[in-house]
Write a protein that holds these residues in place. Structure first.
Motif, short mmCIF file in Angstrom:
data_model
loop_
_atom_site.label_atom_id
_atom_site.label_comp_id
_atom_site.label_asym_id
_atom_site.label_seq_id
_atom_site.Cartn_x
_atom_site.Cartn_y
_atom_site.Cartn_z
N GLY A 168 0.83 -1.19 0.00
CA GLY A 168 0.00 0.00 0.00
C GLY A 168 0.86 1.24 0.00
N GLY A 169 0.36 2.27 0.66
CA GLY A 169 -0.63 2.37 1.71
C GLY A 169 -0.63 1.14 2.62
N GLU A 170 -1.82 0.87 3.14
CA GLU A 170 -2.02 -0.31 3.99
C GLU A 170 -2.99 -1.25 3.28
OE1 GLU A 170 -2.33 -3.31 6.06
OE2 GLU A 170 -0.78 -1.85 6.60
N PRO A 171 -2.49 -2.40 2.79
CA PRO A 171 -3.34 -3.29 2.00
C PRO A 171 -4.53 -3.86 2.76
CG PRO A 171 -1.24 -4.33 2.54
CD PRO A 171 -1.12 -2.88 2.90
N LEU A 172 -4.44 -3.98 4.09
CA LEU A 172 -5.56 -4.53 4.85
C LEU A 172 -6.75 -3.58 4.90
CD1 LEU A 172 -3.71 -6.27 7.82
CD2 LEU A 172 -4.80 -7.36 5.86
N LEU A 173 -6.58 -2.35 4.44
CA LEU A 173 -7.71 -1.44 4.33
C LEU A 173 -8.61 -1.80 3.15
CD1 LEU A 173 -6.01 1.99 5.14
CD2 LEU A 173 -7.83 0.88 6.46
N ASN A 174 -8.10 -2.63 2.24
CA ASN A 174 -8.90 -3.10 1.11
C ASN A 174 -9.69 -4.32 1.56
OD1 ASN A 174 -9.90 -4.23 -1.29
ND2 ASN A 174 -8.15 -3.47 -2.48
N ARG A 175 -11.00 -4.18 1.68
CA ARG A 175 -11.83 -5.28 2.17
C ARG A 175 -11.83 -6.48 1.22
NH1 ARG A 175 -17.22 -2.04 4.42
NH2 ARG A 175 -16.12 -0.79 6.01
N ASP A 176 -11.47 -6.23 -0.04
CA ASP A 176 -11.44 -7.32 -1.02
C ASP A 176 -10.07 -7.98 -1.12
OD1 ASP A 176 -14.10 -7.07 -1.67
OD2 ASP A 176 -13.73 -5.69 -3.34
N LEU A 177 -9.17 -7.69 -0.19
CA LEU A 177 -7.85 -8.32 -0.22
C LEU A 177 -7.94 -9.85 -0.23
CD1 LEU A 177 -4.76 -7.93 -0.20
CD2 LEU A 177 -4.86 -7.92 2.29
N PRO A 178 -8.85 -10.47 0.54
CA PRO A 178 -8.97 -11.94 0.45
C PRO A 178 -9.30 -12.42 -0.96
CG PRO A 178 -10.06 -11.15 2.43
CD PRO A 178 -9.69 -9.93 1.63
N LEU A 179 -10.14 -11.67 -1.69
CA LEU A 179 -10.46 -12.05 -3.06
C LEU A 179 -9.22 -11.97 -3.95
CD1 LEU A 179 -13.89 -10.25 -3.63
CD2 LEU A 179 -13.49 -12.68 -3.22
N LEU A 180 -8.42 -10.94 -3.74
CA LEU A 180 -7.21 -10.77 -4.54
C LEU A 180 -6.21 -11.89 -4.24
CD1 LEU A 180 -6.73 -6.92 -4.14
CD2 LEU A 180 -7.86 -8.13 -6.00
N MET A 181 -6.06 -12.23 -2.95
CA MET A 181 -5.15 -13.31 -2.60
C MET A 181 -5.65 -14.65 -3.14
SD MET A 181 -3.77 -12.55 1.24
CE MET A 181 -2.55 -11.25 1.51
N GLU A 182 -6.95 -14.86 -3.09
CA GLU A 182 -7.51 -16.10 -3.61
C GLU A 182 -7.21 -16.23 -5.11
OE1 GLU A 182 -11.76 -18.48 -3.47
OE2 GLU A 182 -11.77 -16.30 -3.70
N ARG A 183 -7.34 -15.14 -5.86
CA ARG A 183 -7.06 -15.19 -7.29
C ARG A 183 -5.57 -15.44 -7.55
NH1 ARG A 183 -9.89 -13.34 -11.71
NH2 ARG A 183 -11.66 -13.90 -10.37
N ALA A 184 -4.73 -14.80 -6.76
CA ALA A 184 -3.29 -15.03 -6.89
C ALA A 184 -2.95 -16.48 -6.61
CB ALA A 184 -2.52 -14.10 -5.95
N ARG A 185 -3.59 -17.08 -5.60
CA ARG A 185 -3.36 -18.48 -5.29
C ARG A 185 -3.83 -19.37 -6.43
NH1 ARG A 185 -0.43 -20.27 -4.56
NH2 ARG A 185 0.14 -19.16 -2.67
N CYS A 186 -5.01 -19.09 -7.00
CA CYS A 186 -5.53 -19.89 -8.12
C CYS A 186 -4.61 -19.79 -9.33
CB CYS A 186 -6.94 -19.41 -8.50
SG CYS A 186 -8.21 -19.80 -7.28
N ASN A 187 -3.91 -18.66 -9.47
CA ASN A 187 -3.01 -18.46 -10.60
C ASN A 187 -1.59 -18.93 -10.30
OD1 ASN A 187 -5.09 -17.38 -12.10
ND2 ASN A 187 -4.55 -15.24 -11.69
N ASP A 188 -1.43 -19.67 -9.20
CA ASP A 188 -0.15 -20.30 -8.85
C ASP A 188 0.96 -19.27 -8.69
OD1 ASP A 188 1.24 -22.66 -8.18
OD2 ASP A 188 2.17 -22.73 -10.16
N LEU A 189 0.65 -18.18 -8.00
CA LEU A 189 1.63 -17.14 -7.72
C LEU A 189 2.09 -17.25 -6.27
CD1 LEU A 189 -0.26 -14.18 -9.42
CD2 LEU A 189 1.89 -15.15 -10.22
N SER A 190 3.36 -17.01 -6.03
CA SER A 190 3.87 -16.92 -4.68
C SER A 190 3.47 -15.54 -4.12
CB SER A 190 5.39 -17.06 -4.67
OG SER A 190 5.91 -16.90 -3.37
N ILE A 191 2.82 -15.53 -2.96
CA ILE A 191 2.21 -14.31 -2.43
C ILE A 191 3.02 -13.76 -1.27
CG2 ILE A 191 0.12 -13.32 -1.42
CD1 ILE A 191 -1.43 -15.68 -2.65
N SER A 192 3.22 -12.43 -1.29
CA SER A 192 3.81 -11.72 -0.15
C SER A 192 2.89 -10.58 0.25
CB SER A 192 5.19 -11.17 -0.50
OG SER A 192 6.09 -12.21 -0.80
#
Length: 484
Positions: A193-217
C-alpha cells in the motif's frame, strides 16, 4: 508405485532455455539449464507416479533410452526432495496430508541451496539477472492494494495528499491484472500500500493469486490484524509477511507512526505469525527518532528467530518532495547506528564473515538493479512504476494491458538501456560490494535516472570502512596442518 508432487510452497517457471524452482518457505531456489528445465515442467501439483512421468519425458529426448531418462529423473526428484521442493511416497493421499501439515521451523533465512544432481544447476541471482537483461520477464509484480494508510509515519515516501486522491483501484481491474500475469510467467505477487488490509477485497485478490499459482507476499503495518487474519494468510499460503517495527519502546514507535498503540499491535502480529509458522520479516528504518532504541528490535528479532532489516537510508517522497528527509540520520548519526548494528545484528556478521560482499561482479553490462528487467509496481492510482517509491510512470492499467506496458513502454525501454557502465564512477568505486544498488533511492532524491545521491554514497563508504574495521577485530581461524 512411488508418486511425486510439488510442495505447496514450491513454484516452477520456464524462462526460455532455463528453468526455475522456488520454495517460498525456506527462501531457497534453483535454476536449471537444458534437461533440468524440462524435468521441472513435469513436476505435478497433484501426486503422480514417477514412472509415468519419466515415460512421458522419454518421448521428448532424442539419442537416449527411456531407462536412462528414468534413472536421471528419479535422481532429480530424489535430490529435490532432500531440499523440500517436492514430496514422494507410495500413497497419494498421504503425500497431500504431509504437505498440508508441514510447518517449517523458525530460523533466519539462509542462502539459496545447491544441488549435486548433475543437471547443470546454476547460481540463481546472477544467472537470472544476466538472463533477464537479454529476455526481460515480469518475474515479480507489487500491487498497491490500497493507496490509503491508517498510519502517518514521519519518514514515509508516500505523499499524504495522493492517499486521498487515489485511495483504491477497482477490484475487478485488480483481478484482471492478476489473470494477465499467468501467460507472462510471473512468479511473485506482493500486496502492499498504503495499507493493503484497508482493502476489504484483499482476500479475493489473494484467492485469485493463489488460483493463478503465484507466490504471495504481504507488506503491512499489521495494526488491523484480527483473529481472522492468520487463518486467512494460512488458507492462501502466503509465503512472506513483512511488518515495520521501529522500536520496542511504545512511545518511540508510536511517535513515528502517529498512532497510539501501533507498536503493541505490530509486535503482537509478528509474534503471532512466527508462532503460526508463517514466514515474517521485520523492516526497521532507522531515523533520528529511533536511533537510540532500534537495537532492541534486532535483539527481539533474534529471540524470535526472524530476520530484522535495519535501513539507514530514508527515501524522499514519490513526488520528489524532500521534506521527510529532516528525519534522516546525518552521516555522524549513521556511524552511531552502524555501531549498534555491528553490536547486535548477527545476521550481518554472518554476511561479513562469509563472502564479505554481495558477490555482484563489476560487469559494465549488468543493470544497477531489478527495475525494468524482472519487476514492476502497480500504483493505487492505476499507473505502473519501476518499483514502489520510484514515481516514474511507465503506463496505466486503466488503458493498457500488463503485457503492453512491459513490452512497449518507452520509459521501461529507457530503464533497460541503463547499465552499470552508465554510472562510470560506480564501476571504479572501492565500496561497490557494500552498495545497496537501488536506483529508486537515487531517483527520489535527485529526480534523475543517472544522478546519484551523495548521501547514499556517503553511507555506503561508511559501511565499507566500518565493516573492514570490524572484521579486522574478529578472531582468525586457526590453521590446520595435515600430517602424514
Amino acid at each position: 508405485m512411488v508418486h511425486v508432487k510439488l510442495s505447496r510452497h514450491s513454484f516452477v517457471r520456464r524462462y526460455e532455455d532455463i528453468g526455475l524452482i522456488l520454495n517460498q518457505r525456506n527462501r531457497s531456489d534453483l535454476v536449471f539449464d537444458q534437461v533440468g528445465a524440462v524435468f521441472l515442467e513435469h513436476l505435478p501439483r497433484t501426486p503422480r507416479p514417477v514412472e509415468k512421468l519419466a515415460a512421458e519425458l522419454a518421448s521428448q529426448f532424442v539419442g537416449t533410452t527411456p531407462e536412462e531418462i528414468g534413472r536421471d529423473f528419479q535422481a532429480f526428484v530424489s535430490d529435490l526432495e532432500k531440499q523440500r521442493f517436492v514430496l514422494t511416497g507410495n500413497d497419494p493421499s498421504e503425500l497431500d496430508a504431509r504437505d498440508a501439515a508441514f510447518v517449517p521451523t523458525k530460523r533466519l533465512p539462509g542462502p539459496p541451496r545447491s544441488t549435486d544432481g548433475g543437471l547443470n544447476v546454476q547460481s540463481s541471482d546472477l544467472l537470472l539477472t544476466r538472463h533477464f537483461v537479454k529476455h526481460p520477464r515480469l518475474f515479480s509484480l507489487q500491487i498497491e492494494a490500497s493507496g490509503r494508510c491508517n498510519e502517518r509515519c514521519l519518514h514515509c515516501y508516500f505523499p499524504w495528499d495522493a492517499m486521498k486522491t487515489h485511495p483504491m483501484l477497482d477490484t475487478a481491474l485488480l483481478l484482471d491484472v492478476l489473470d494477465q500475469l499467468v501467460p507472462l510467467g510471473t512468479m511473485e505477487a506482493t500486496f502492499t500500500g498504503g495499507e493493503p488490509l484497508l482493502n476489504r477485497d484483499l482476500p479475493l485478490l489473494m484467492e485469485r493469486a493463489r488460483c493463478n499459482d503465484l507466490s504471495i507476499s504481504l507488506l503491512t503495518n499489521a495494526v488491523l490484524f484480527t483473529s481472522e487474519t492468520i487463518p486467512m494468510l494460512q488458507a492462501f499460503n502466503v509465503g512472506l509477511v513483512q511488518i515495520s517495527v521501529y522500536s520496542t519502546t511504545e512511545a518511540v514507535h508510536d511517535k513515528i507512526t502517529g498512532v497510539v498503540g501501533s507498536c503493541r499491535k505490530s509486535m503482537a502480529a509478528v509474534e503471532q505469525l512466527a508462532d503460526a509458522g508463517i514466514p515474517v520479516e521485520v523492516g526497521c528504518p532507522v531515523m533520528k527518532e529511533n536511533l537510540e532504541t532500534f537495537g532492541d528490535v534486532l535483539l527481539w528479532g533474534q529471540r524470535l528467530g526472524i530476520k530484522v532489516d535495519p535501513n539507514l537510508i530514508i527515501m524522499a517522497k514519490k513526488n520528489l518532495d524532500r521534506a521527510n528527509l529532516v528525519h534522516r540520520l546525518t552521516i555522524e548519526e549513521c556511524e552511531k547506528a552502524m555501531q549498534t548494528i555491528f553490536r547486535y545484528d548477527t545476521r550481518y556478521h554472518s554476511v561479513l564473515l562469509g563472502s564479505g560482499s554481495q558477490g555482484r561482479p563489476k560487469d559494465p553490462e549488468l543493470p544497477l538493479c531489478a527495475i525494468g528487467g524482472y519487476m514492476m509496481c502497480l500504483g493505487a492510482n492505476g499507473d505502473y512504476y519501476p518499483c514502489p517509491g520510484f514515481a516514474l510512470p511507465l503506463g496505466s492499467a486503466l488503458t493498457q494491458s500488463v503485457r503492453e506496458v512491459w513490452e512497449t513502454s518507452p520509459k521501461i525501454r529507457e530503464l533497460r538501456a541503463i547499465r552499470s557502465k552508465s554510472y562510470p564512477g560506480c564501476l571504479s568505486c572501492e565500496s561497490w560490494d557494500y552498495c545497496p544498488l537501488c536506483a529508486s533511492r537515487h531517483y527520489s532524491e535527485t529526480g534523475s535516472l543517472l544522478t546519484l545521491s551523495e548521501h547514499v554514497c556517503d553511507v555506503t563508504h561508511l559501511n565499507r570502512r566500518m565493516a573492514i574495521e570490524w572484521k579486522a577485530k574478529q578472531p582468525q581461524p586457526e590453521s590446520v596442518c595435515a600430517h602424514e
